[in-house]
Motif scaffolding. Structure first.
Motif, mmCIF file in Angstrom:
data_model
loop_
_atom_site.group_PDB
_atom_site.id
_atom_site.type_symbol
_atom_site.label_atom_id
_atom_site.label_comp_id
_atom_site.label_asym_id
_atom_site.label_seq_id
_atom_site.Cartn_x
_atom_site.Cartn_y
_atom_site.Cartn_z
ATOM 1 N N LYS A 117 1.778 -3.961 -1.772
ATOM 2 C CA LYS A 117 0.963 -3.003 -1.028
ATOM 3 C C LYS A 117 1.652 -2.485 0.233
ATOM 4 N N LYS A 133 -2.835 -4.005 -7.261
ATOM 5 C CA LYS A 133 -2.726 -5.440 -7.568
ATOM 6 C C LYS A 133 -1.327 -5.827 -8.040
ATOM 7 N N GLU A 155 -6.303 -1.892 -2.174
ATOM 8 C CA GLU A 155 -5.642 -3.139 -2.572
ATOM 9 C C GLU A 155 -5.922 -3.474 -4.038
ATOM 10 N N LYS A 156 -7.147 -3.194 -4.490
ATOM 11 C CA LYS A 156 -7.486 -3.445 -5.896
ATOM 12 C C LYS A 156 -6.656 -2.584 -6.832
ATOM 13 N N SER A 212 -11.718 -0.696 6.685
ATOM 14 C CA SER A 212 -11.551 -1.964 5.964
ATOM 15 C C SER A 212 -11.996 -1.832 4.505
ATOM 16 N N LEU A 213 -13.118 -1.147 4.279
ATOM 17 C CA LEU A 213 -13.608 -0.940 2.909
ATOM 18 C C LEU A 213 -12.617 -0.112 2.085
ATOM 19 N N SER A 214 -12.082 0.952 2.682
ATOM 20 C CA SER A 214 -11.135 1.800 1.951
ATOM 21 C C SER A 214 -9.830 1.061 1.657
ATOM 22 N N MET A 215 -9.424 0.166 2.578
ATOM 23 C CA MET A 215 -8.197 -0.619 2.354
ATOM 24 C C MET A 215 -8.395 -1.640 1.234
ATOM 25 N N LYS A 216 -9.593 -2.224 1.161
ATOM 26 C CA LYS A 216 -9.878 -3.183 0.080
ATOM 27 C C LYS A 216 -9.877 -2.495 -1.277
ATOM 28 N N LYS A 217 -10.422 -1.269 -1.338
ATOM 29 C CA LYS A 217 -10.401 -0.508 -2.587
ATOM 30 C C LYS A 217 -8.973 -0.185 -2.999
ATOM 31 N N TYR A 273 -1.191 2.851 2.065
ATOM 32 C CA TYR A 273 -1.677 1.584 2.607
ATOM 33 C C TYR A 273 -1.090 1.338 4.000
#
Length: 235
Positions: free
Chosen positions: A164, A160, A156-157, A149-154, A170
């Motif tokens: 995605k 932008k 996603e940033k 989840s953390l790697s996916m949020k990074k 992704y």
């Protein structure tokens, strides 16, 4: 592709699937726990199917403990946190012990090993090992899902201004997340099955509840073993 080619390809996938001892074991497992659900622990045809299928499944698991023994001594991917490494190795050790002791139970039920009391004790120990491995799997999947989840949020940033879902990296992470979520659900339900088999909460986890949870986890296992269809070639 013609209709005949499509049918041939689909049959080839079915043959490939059924050629796996693991797939046949999980199909038998679905029959076993489906019968347990129907019998609800009462004597009859369904309970006989439950018991006979349980014994038949043990043949598919002969020497399967070697798989997890190999996983126990295999190196882990770099960057894996130590707690997840220890949980993963504990899972391998417990599952390997369960599968090894389960072979002694099979020897007893086949009439080869005569010590009934020791066989029943080893059967109980093996089920506790399986429950422990399911708990370890649940914790590992929770930890890996958190990391994913953390790697996916990074990612996603960094995406932008892009769609995605069109990004290959992704999509791969999303698929992995879905697979781990399914594995988490299965492991959690298997804990309930183990509690039912060990009769740790007989009033709440009845044979019917055990059968229902076991049937669902068997279907999940069958789904997880489905081979990926070959990619069609574009003309």
């Amino acid at each position: 592709m013609s209709t005949l080619d499509v049918t041939r390809a689909e049959l080839a996938l079915i043959v490939l699937y059924l050629n796996k001892a693991e797939a046949r074991d999980k199909i038998c497992r679905a029959i076993q726990y489906g019968s347990k659900f129907l019998s609800n622990g009462q004597p009859g045809t369904a309970q006989n199917v439950d018991k006979s299928t349980s014994l038949a499944r043990k043949v598919f698991r002969l020497f399967k403990f070697v798989n997890d023994l190999h996983g126990l001594i295999s190196p882990v991917p770099q960057g894996t946190p130590l707690p997840l490494v220890l949980l993963g190795k504990s899972k391998n050790a417990l599952l390997s012990t369960f599968l090894f002791l389960d072979q002694i139970v099979w020897l007893h039920r086949s009439g080869i090993y005569k010590n009934k009391e020791r066989a029943e004790l080893l059967g109980q120990i093996s089920l506790f090992c399986w429950m422990g491995s399911s708990i370890c799997t649940t914790l590992v999947e929770l930890g890996e899902l958190g990391r994913l989840s953390l790697s996916m949020k990074k990612l996603e940033k960094n995406l932008k201004n892009c769609d995605k879902y069109k990004n290959e990296e992704y999509r791969a992470k999303l698929q992995k997340s879905n697979e781990r979520t399914l594995a988490l659900v299965k492991a959690g339900m298997d804990i309930v099955v183990a509690v039912g088999l060990l009769q740790l909460a007989p009033k709440k986890v009845t044979p019917r509840v055990t059968g229902a949870f076991g049937f669902v986890t068997s279907l999940i296992s069958c789904y997880q073993l489905i081979p990926s269809p070959p990619k069609s070639k574009t003309p």
